[in-house]
Motif scaffolding. Structure first.
Motif, PDB file in Angstrom:
ATOM      1  N   ARG A  30      52.361  37.045  43.392  1.00 33.92           N
ATOM      2  CA  ARG A  30      52.989  38.262  43.372  1.00 33.92           C
ATOM      3  C   ARG A  30      52.086  39.374  42.414  1.00 33.92           C
ATOM      4  NH1 ARG A  30      56.012  38.090  47.184  1.00 33.92           N
ATOM      5  NH2 ARG A  30      57.433  36.032  47.923  1.00 33.92           N
ATOM      6  N   ASP A  31      52.902  39.423  41.109  1.00 31.02           N
ATOM      7  CA  ASP A  31      51.955  40.213  39.853  1.00 31.02           C
ATOM      8  C   ASP A  31      50.900  40.767  39.850  1.00 31.02           C
ATOM      9  OD1 ASP A  31      52.789  41.612  37.624  1.00 31.02           O
ATOM     10  OD2 ASP A  31      52.239  39.767  36.350  1.00 31.02           O
ATOM     11  N   ILE A  32      49.490  39.595  40.129  1.00 25.85           N
ATOM     12  CA  ILE A  32      48.304  39.488  40.615  1.00 25.85           C
ATOM     13  C   ILE A  32      48.409  41.604  41.313  1.00 25.85           C
ATOM     14  CG2 ILE A  32      46.417  38.521  41.149  1.00 25.85           C
ATOM     15  CD1 ILE A  32      46.916  35.944  39.385  1.00 25.85           C
ATOM     16  N   ALA A  33      48.823  40.267  43.172  1.00 29.76           N
ATOM     17  CA  ALA A  33      49.027  41.455  43.953  1.00 29.76           C
ATOM     18  C   ALA A  33      49.361  42.921  43.352  1.00 29.76           C
ATOM     19  CB  ALA A  33      49.959  40.198  45.070  1.00 29.76           C
ATOM     20  N   ARG A  34      50.267  42.891  42.939  1.00 32.37           N
ATOM     21  CA  ARG A  34      51.555  44.082  43.120  1.00 32.37           C
ATOM     22  C   ARG A  34      50.627  44.871  41.788  1.00 32.37           C
ATOM     23  NH1 ARG A  34      53.981  45.297  38.389  1.00 32.37           N
ATOM     24  NH2 ARG A  34      53.523  43.833  37.423  1.00 32.37           N
ATOM     25  N   ARG A  35      50.072  44.605  40.472  1.00 28.60           N
ATOM     26  CA  ARG A  35      48.895  44.937  39.394  1.00 28.60           C
ATOM     27  C   ARG A  35      47.648  44.872  39.878  1.00 28.60           C
ATOM     28  NH1 ARG A  35      49.947  41.895  33.567  1.00 28.60           N
ATOM     29  NH2 ARG A  35      47.394  43.172  33.737  1.00 28.60           N
ATOM     30  N   ALA A  36      47.042  44.862  41.544  1.00 28.08           N
ATOM     31  CA  ALA A  36      45.700  44.972  42.381  1.00 28.08           C
ATOM     32  C   ALA A  36      46.239  46.326  43.418  1.00 28.08           C
ATOM     33  CB  ALA A  36      45.091  43.842  42.850  1.00 28.08           C
ATOM     34  N   ASP A  37      47.438  47.004  43.311  1.00 27.10           N
ATOM     35  CA  ASP A  37      47.889  47.371  44.565  1.00 27.10           C
ATOM     36  C   ASP A  37      47.460  47.196  45.712  1.00 27.10           C
ATOM     37  OD1 ASP A  37      49.755  49.861  44.425  1.00 27.10           O
ATOM     38  OD2 ASP A  37      47.828  51.136  45.008  1.00 27.10           O
ATOM     39  N   VAL A  38      48.308  45.976  45.890  1.00 24.42           N
ATOM     40  CA  VAL A  38      48.013  45.225  47.134  1.00 24.42           C
ATOM     41  C   VAL A  38      49.008  44.250  47.769  1.00 24.42           C
ATOM     42  CG1 VAL A  38      45.416  44.856  47.001  1.00 24.42           C
ATOM     43  CG2 VAL A  38      47.005  43.125  46.445  1.00 24.42           C
ATOM     44  N   GLY A  39      49.196  43.909  49.378  1.00 25.46           N
ATOM     45  CA  GLY A  39      49.844  43.359  49.663  1.00 25.46           C
ATOM     46  C   GLY A  39      49.793  41.949  49.190  1.00 25.46           C
ATOM     47  N   LEU A  40      50.980  40.789  48.774  1.00 22.45           N
ATOM     48  CA  LEU A  40      50.100  39.710  48.541  1.00 22.45           C
ATOM     49  C   LEU A  40      49.573  38.771  49.733  1.00 22.45           C
ATOM     50  CD1 LEU A  40      51.188  37.164  46.404  1.00 22.45           C
ATOM     51  CD2 LEU A  40      53.195  36.713  48.089  1.00 22.45           C
ATOM     52  N   ALA A  41      49.822  39.273  51.388  1.00 16.53           N
ATOM     53  CA  ALA A  41      49.116  39.083  52.415  1.00 16.53           C
ATOM     54  C   ALA A  41      47.420  38.988  51.614  1.00 16.53           C
ATOM     55  CB  ALA A  41      49.582  39.672  53.561  1.00 16.53           C
ATOM     56  N   THR A  42      47.921  40.421  51.135  1.00 14.13           N
ATOM     57  CA  THR A  42      46.107  41.126  50.864  1.00 14.13           C
ATOM     58  C   THR A  42      45.443  39.621  49.733  1.00 14.13           C
ATOM     59  OG1 THR A  42      46.245  42.686  51.725  1.00 14.13           O
ATOM     60  CG2 THR A  42      44.418  42.587  50.266  1.00 14.13           C
ATOM     61  N   LEU A  43      46.243  39.710  48.993  1.00 14.48           N
ATOM     62  CA  LEU A  43      45.463  38.662  47.591  1.00 14.48           C
ATOM     63  C   LEU A  43      46.148  37.555  48.694  1.00 14.48           C
ATOM     64  CD1 LEU A  43      45.353  37.853  44.683  1.00 14.48           C
ATOM     65  CD2 LEU A  43      47.124  37.156  44.988  1.00 14.48           C
ATOM     66  N   LEU A  44      46.252  36.716  49.289  1.00 14.75           N
ATOM     67  CA  LEU A  44      45.869  35.300  49.849  1.00 14.75           C
ATOM     68  C   LEU A  44      45.472  34.898  50.478  1.00 14.75           C
ATOM     69  CD1 LEU A  44      50.344  34.933  50.438  1.00 14.75           C
ATOM     70  CD2 LEU A  44      48.285  33.730  48.638  1.00 14.75           C
ATOM     71  N   ARG A  45      45.353  36.124  51.495  1.00 13.77           N
ATOM     72  CA  ARG A  45      43.877  36.164  52.083  1.00 13.77           C
ATOM     73  C   ARG A  45      42.350  35.954  51.272  1.00 13.77           C
ATOM     74  NH1 ARG A  45      45.254  40.150  55.395  1.00 13.77           N
ATOM     75  NH2 ARG A  45      44.309  41.808  54.339  1.00 13.77           N
ATOM     76  N   HIS A  46      41.846  36.756  50.700  1.00 12.44           N
ATOM     77  CA  HIS A  46      41.015  36.055  49.930  1.00 12.44           C
ATOM     78  C   HIS A  46      40.877  34.440  49.107  1.00 12.44           C
ATOM     79  CE1 HIS A  46      39.010  40.179  50.092  1.00 12.44           C
ATOM     80  NE2 HIS A  46      40.320  40.554  50.031  1.00 12.44           N
ATOM     81  N   PHE A  47      41.894  34.677  48.711  1.00  8.29           N
ATOM     82  CA  PHE A  47      42.294  33.601  47.512  1.00  8.29           C
ATOM     83  C   PHE A  47      44.006  32.469  48.103  1.00  8.29           C
ATOM     84  CE2 PHE A  47      40.769  36.553  45.014  1.00  8.29           C
ATOM     85  CZ  PHE A  47      39.819  36.249  44.450  1.00  8.29           C
ATOM     86  N   PRO A  48      43.781  32.127  49.448  1.00  8.75           N
ATOM     87  CA  PRO A  48      44.668  31.416  49.321  1.00  8.75           C
ATOM     88  C   PRO A  48      45.592  30.432  48.855  1.00  8.75           C
ATOM     89  CG  PRO A  48      43.105  30.509  50.460  1.00  8.75           C
ATOM     90  CD  PRO A  48      42.477  31.223  50.075  1.00  8.75           C
ATOM     91  N   THR A  49      45.346  30.013  47.691  1.00 11.84           N
ATOM     92  CA  THR A  49      46.099  28.656  46.838  1.00 11.84           C
ATOM     93  C   THR A  49      45.858  29.949  45.607  1.00 11.84           C
ATOM     94  OG1 THR A  49      44.200  27.339  46.214  1.00 11.84           O
ATOM     95  CG2 THR A  49      45.633  26.615  48.032  1.00 11.84           C
ATOM     96  N   ARG A  50      46.874  29.142  44.695  1.00  8.24           N
ATOM     97  CA  ARG A  50      46.361  29.542  42.924  1.00  8.24           C
ATOM     98  C   ARG A  50      45.051  28.897  42.678  1.00  8.24           C
ATOM     99  NH1 ARG A  50      49.630  30.587  39.356  1.00  8.24           N
ATOM    100  NH2 ARG A  50      51.194  30.193  40.569  1.00  8.24           N
ATOM    101  N   GLU A  51      44.695  27.683  43.752  1.00  7.97           N
ATOM    102  CA  GLU A  51      43.393  27.121  42.564  1.00  7.97           C
ATOM    103  C   GLU A  51      42.399  27.874  43.687  1.00  7.97           C
ATOM    104  OE1 GLU A  51      42.878  22.652  44.116  1.00  7.97           O
ATOM    105  OE2 GLU A  51      43.168  21.916  42.102  1.00  7.97           O
TER     106      GLU A  51
END
Length: 195
Positions: A30-51
């Motif tokens: 969530r912090d990564i998404a927030r600092r990238a100024d995108v929604g968590l769903a956008t981050l998870l679309r690119h990277f579905p897992t932490r791994e």
């Protein structure tokens, strides 16, 4: 990948790299998404897992270590190649707090997103070690697992505040233990340390 998608992917990786450098591998998605100024769903679309995110972050470095091993095999004596590569491996392990745990668990888990990259690094390290052993410049009672473990342990230890001031000395001690005749290799391998 479309140009805009590639740009978003690169931006997310750059932000993730900064956040992970500050917070370690426990950095919040969530912090990564927030600092990238995108929604968590956008981050998870690119990277579905932490791994998957860490695989992308570490892949360049791991690939660089693999590539470096190939170059060292053709340009340096076996003992120098091994120590130079080992030093770069330790520096990589220190680059992100918590990466040792990720690599150690991925190393033994073929289902891990990090397995292929970790296995490649392990294999080239073992190859460099075997080359030095064949020439008699590395101790014969070690294998690639030992080298990988020592690299991980030294990277973790040198990242601890209490041991950070002695990181170069600790590297020298470990590198000297790997080589069969470290005293004759000290100058060539830049193994000098402060007294």
């Amino acid at each position: 990948m479309r140009a805009d998608a590639r740009k978003n992917y690169s931006h997310l990786l750059a932000v993730a790299r900064d956040v992970v450098a500050e917070d370690g591998v426990d950095a919040s998605m969530r912090d990564i998404a927030r600092r990238a100024d995108v929604g968590l769903a956008t981050l998870l679309r690119h990277f579905p897992t932490r791994e998957a995110l860490f695989e992308a972050l570490m892949c360049r470095n791991l690939d660089a270590l693999t590539h470096m091993a190939g170059e060292l095999e053709t340009s340096s004596p076996p003992d120098e190649a091994l120590v130079s590569w080992f030093r770069e491996g330790v520096a990589f392990v220190q680059s992100y707090r918590g990466v040792v745990d990720l690599m150690a668990s991925a190393h033994a888990d073929p289902d891990s997103a990090l397995y292929v990259s970790c296995a490649a690094v392990h294999a080239v390290g073992a190859r460099l070690l075997l080359r030095a052993q064949a020439e008699g410049t590395a101790r014969a009672d070690m294998n690639g697992d030992d080298l990988f473990a020592l690299m991980s342990a030294l990277g973790w230890l040198a990242g601890q505040p209490a041991f950070a001031p002695r990181a170069d000395h600790l590297f020298h001690v470990i590198a000297s233990a790997i080589l069969t005749n470290p005293s004759s290799n000290d100058d060539r391998n830049n193994l000098s340390h402060p007294d």
